[in-house]
Design a protein around this motif. Sequence first.
Motif, PDB file in Angstrom:
ATOM      1  N   SER A   1       0.847  -1.195   0.000  1.00 45.99           N
ATOM      2  CA  SER A   1       0.000   0.000   0.000  1.00 45.99           C
ATOM      3  C   SER A   1       0.879   1.240   0.000  1.00 45.99           C
ATOM      4  CB  SER A   1      -0.830   0.053   1.288  1.00 45.99           C
ATOM      5  OG  SER A   1      -1.858  -0.876   1.274  1.00 45.99           O
ATOM      6  N   ALA A   2       0.252   2.391  -0.121  1.00 43.19           N
ATOM      7  CA  ALA A   2       0.947   3.666   0.078  1.00 43.19           C
ATOM      8  C   ALA A   2       1.139   3.852   1.586  1.00 43.19           C
ATOM      9  CB  ALA A   2       0.091   4.793  -0.475  1.00 43.19           C
TER      10      ALA A   2
ATOM     11  N   PHE B   1      -3.596  -1.830  -5.179  1.00 44.27           N
ATOM     12  CA  PHE B   1      -4.678  -0.842  -5.311  1.00 44.27           C
ATOM     13  C   PHE B   1      -5.107  -0.484  -6.737  1.00 44.27           C
ATOM     14  CE2 PHE B   1      -5.979   3.771  -3.979  1.00 44.27           C
ATOM     15  CZ  PHE B   1      -7.282   3.375  -3.740  1.00 44.27           C
TER      16      PHE B   1
ATOM     17  N   GLU C   1       0.852   4.155  -4.189  1.00 38.83           N
ATOM     18  CA  GLU C   1       1.292   2.760  -4.169  1.00 38.83           C
ATOM     19  C   GLU C   1       2.505   2.585  -5.086  1.00 38.83           C
ATOM     20  OE1 GLU C   1      -1.743   3.554  -3.206  1.00 38.83           O
ATOM     21  OE2 GLU C   1      -2.010   1.965  -1.746  1.00 38.83           O
TER      22      GLU C   1
ATOM     23  N   LYS D   1      -3.079   9.780   5.856  1.00 41.45           N
ATOM     24  CA  LYS D   1      -2.646   8.746   4.906  1.00 41.45           C
ATOM     25  C   LYS D   1      -2.231   9.411   3.601  1.00 41.45           C
ATOM     26  CE  LYS D   1      -4.936   4.851   4.498  1.00 41.45           C
ATOM     27  NZ  LYS D   1      -5.976   3.815   4.351  1.00 41.45           N
TER      28      LYS D   1
ATOM     29  N   THR E   1      -2.656   8.356   0.687  1.00 43.68           N
ATOM     30  CA  THR E   1      -3.757   8.241  -0.280  1.00 43.68           C
ATOM     31  C   THR E   1      -4.737   9.409  -0.119  1.00 43.68           C
ATOM     32  OG1 THR E   1      -3.500   5.864  -0.198  1.00 43.68           O
ATOM     33  CG2 THR E   1      -5.573   6.681  -1.100  1.00 43.68           C
TER      34      THR E   1
ATOM     35  N   ARG F   1     -11.503   1.766  -1.842  1.00 48.23           N
ATOM     36  CA  ARG F   1     -10.545   2.001  -0.755  1.00 48.23           C
ATOM     37  C   ARG F   1     -10.156   0.696  -0.047  1.00 48.23           C
ATOM     38  NH1 ARG F   1      -9.482   7.286   0.875  1.00 48.23           N
ATOM     39  NH2 ARG F   1      -7.603   6.274   1.656  1.00 48.23           N
ATOM     40  N   GLY F   2      -8.924   0.617   0.334  1.00 52.49           N
ATOM     41  CA  GLY F   2      -8.424  -0.607   0.958  1.00 52.49           C
ATOM     42  C   GLY F   2      -8.128  -1.692  -0.064  1.00 52.49           C
ATOM     43  N   GLY F   3      -8.085  -1.303  -1.344  1.00 49.59           N
ATOM     44  CA  GLY F   3      -8.038  -2.278  -2.427  1.00 49.59           C
ATOM     45  C   GLY F   3      -6.708  -2.980  -2.661  1.00 49.59           C
ATOM     46  N   SER F   4      -5.662  -2.607  -1.921  1.00 49.26           N
ATOM     47  CA  SER F   4      -4.413  -3.362  -2.080  1.00 49.26           C
ATOM     48  C   SER F   4      -4.607  -4.808  -1.634  1.00 49.26           C
ATOM     49  CB  SER F   4      -3.277  -2.733  -1.268  1.00 49.26           C
ATOM     50  OG  SER F   4      -3.053  -1.421  -1.720  1.00 49.26           O
TER      51      SER F   4
HETATM   52  N1  ASP Z   1      -3.927   3.201  -0.168  1.00 49.66           N
HETATM   53  C1  ASP Z   1      -5.251   2.785  -0.512  1.00 49.66           C
HETATM   54  C2  ASP Z   1      -6.247   3.238   0.526  1.00 49.66           C
HETATM   55  O1  ASP Z   1      -5.890   3.950   1.426  1.00 49.66           O
HETATM   56  C3  ASP Z   1      -5.361   1.341  -0.797  1.00 49.66           C
HETATM   57  C4  ASP Z   1      -4.897   0.424   0.297  1.00 49.66           C
HETATM   58  O2  ASP Z   1      -4.169   0.843   1.186  1.00 49.66           O
HETATM   59  O3  ASP Z   1      -5.280  -0.732   0.276  1.00 49.66           O
HETATM   60  O4  ASP Z   1      -7.396   2.947   0.421  1.00 49.66           O
END
Ligand code: ASP
Length: 444
Positions: A40-41, A174, A121, A51, A53, A188-191
């Motif tokens: 992820s980032a 991501f 990312e 964050k 992102t 979001r959270g797609g990594s």
């Molecule tokens: N960086 C992205 C987010 O904050 C994806 C991830 O972290 O999975 O949603």
Amino acid sequence: MIQNPIVCKFGGSSMADAGQFRKVRDIVLSDPRRAVVAVSAPGKRSRDDVKLTDLLYAVHETASRGLDFSEPFGMIADRYLGIAADLGLKTDIARDLEEIRKKILADGKSLSASWVVSRGEYLSARLMAEFLGWEFVDAFDLIEINSLHRVTPEGYAKIGERLRRGERFLVPGFYARNAVGELETFSRGGSDITGAILANAVDASVYENWTDVSGLLMADPRIVDDPRPMPYVSYREIRELSYSGANVLHDESIAPCKAKSIPINIRNTNRPQDPGTVIGPHRKEETNGLVTGIAGRRNFSMIYIDKDMMNKERGFGARVMGILEGHGIPFEHAPTGIDSMSIIVDTAHLKPAQNEVLEAIERQLQPDKVRVFDELALVATVGHGMTGQVGVAARLFGALARRGISVRVIDQGSSEINIIIGVDNADYDETIRAIYEEFVGERG
Ligand code: ASP
């Protein structure tokens, strides 16, 4: 690449600063089977940090309105430059950042949010690749998704082929290339999804999802004191639990692993000695106890419709659902009686259109009564262990009755791995504690 490698994904908190990068390197290098890593980032370093992102979304938003984005961009640049300097990396990250900045400056109004945000990312994977001495592969060149956001069997084969041509890879999470050849981020959270796709493509022995908690707990620790960890949970159970509010993993990351029965191991980057939770196929021997976990959410509304002889009227339910669909309101559950029907929806989805929905129901269905009850919380008690067991429901309702909690809705799926009940928002915490105490242990 070795056969059946371990695929790892490290989330934002695991990538937050140079210290975290070091922990990631130690973890990755401690097992030679770890051969594919998605990252992820950088995420938050502390509670009130930002964050990357989110900063990138701010940059895109500002640039698309033609405004000066140098402040959020400067914060982004500082984070990456700081990590690179601290780790003594040679990757010319300053040049990359400058190119990105120039591109946003030139095309800010037309650049997609996906492209801008994906740079988070991208850069973090570039840095980690150098730090590990591994090959970097851009997710844009590697992963193709179709219009339904899925990787096709040919797509998986291509990823597998590409990765088998090398030894060890670092891939940004991501994002992917979409059906029209553009870069597109997942939600979001797609990594987590990236990691799952890679695990499927290389037939991973396990997909390790590294985060900042040591796996899942049987109940929310803000409600139950010191709840027990969940060592093993099936794909089905986790779907039921995460739908009901237990979130550590993106729900779309289950399917690619489930398709090949690849276990997902949730691990803690800050406590690598902890075994974490394994999410895998249902295994009888792993099912200990009746209940695997308890989860829930507050703030649902119930639309209650009553009409004499409803059961004889064809298409009644379909018309109710049609009205909700017409207003873009997804429904969660629909427990029915013979002459009544209740539809449970998220209050936030219902409220903006409530009057229109009720009017349409009155007009089209001419019910005897229609009412909306708000302030409903849903609590799901989940476990394969409950299947075929006599008296589970009796124990559950007994535990609630002893505390004077009134149950407003009952919904047991025919699969029997899930009993969902609706209670007043005000009784939510006590309901979870009562169920936990009944099935898992004494109140801590
Ligand atoms: N960086 C992205 C987010 O904050 C994806 C991830 O972290 O999975 O949603």
